[in-house]
Design an enzyme around this catalytic site. Structure first.
Site: not given
Ligand code: BEZ
Length: 216
Positions: A49
């Site tokens: 994210c």
């Molecule tokens: C991420 O943004 O890295 C992420 C968010 C939730 C689950 C897995 C990865």
């Protein structure tokens, strides 16, 4: 069963008022006469994210060229969003320059079906909604939490939507702005001759390849 709606292309994008990093936003009013990309991400302070939000901030001038506003969302509280911004800037070299909705009560997530309970009961998946100035949903894509999106592809799709709204063409596989297009099958050759006086390459009666209209 969840209380989520099923949205389809052509539906009016549900309106809402929700808090964001740029204050309270009434969605339809905020979109105004623009196009809009509404996208959800699963969680603050997560690696994928963080990279996505930095990239959307970097691409904001490209969205603006297309008269398109961008707005993100997660179900995390506003305080978390605000304290995450420094990390995004420090690691991605981009200051957030668009609002992030803090959908703690899941009002927007439920309206847009952004929580997929068999993936996660509590977190939003990575959805993308492209909404036009009439507030109609024109494109929807869903990615899992583990897969970061390609926002250049969203720009490419907006280019196609805006071109095909204006001209009687469709865009073929892997098309990008400036490439050749396809004359829509509903147009007869007689009608096509008026709209495309320079002609086209008729590979099949239904496959008529033409230069992109209004190429710059
Ligand atoms: C991420 O943004 O890295 C992420 C968010 C939730 C689950 C897995 C990865």
């Amino acid at each position: 069963m969840s209380g989520q709606t099923t949205l389809r292309l052509g539906d009016t994008a549900p309106d809402f008022t929700q808090e964001s990093t740029e204050g309270s936003i009434n969605f339809h009013q905020w979109i105004g006469d623009n196009w809009c990309v509404l996208f959800s991400h699963p969680k603050d302070f997560t690696p994928v994210c963080t990279t996505e939000l930095g990239e959307v901030a970097r691409l904001k001038p490209e969205f603006e060229k297309r008269h398109c506003k961008v707005i993100g969302l997660s179900v995390d509280p506003l305080e978390d969003h605000l304290s995450w911004l420094g990390d995004i800037e420090a690691t991605q070299g981009q200051r957030l320059n668009f609002p992030l909705l803090a959908d703690r009560d899941r009002k927007v997530s439920d309206l847009y079906g952004m929580i997929h309970p068999n993936a996660s009961d509590t977190l939003t998946v990575r959805t993308v909604f492209v909404i036009d100035p009439d507030k109609k949903i024109r494109l929807m894509i869903t990615y899992p939490a583990s897969t970061g999106r390609n926002f250049e592809e969203i720009l490419r799709a907006i280019d196609s939507l805006q071109l095909t709204d204006k001209h009687k063409v469709a865009t073929p596989v892997n098309w990008k702005a400036g490439d050749k297009c396809i004359i829509v099958p509903s147009l007869s050759n007689e009608e096509a001759a008026k709209l495309f006086p320079d002609g086209w390459d008729e590979q099949r009666p239904y496959l008529r390849v033409v230069e992109q209209p209004e190429k710059t």
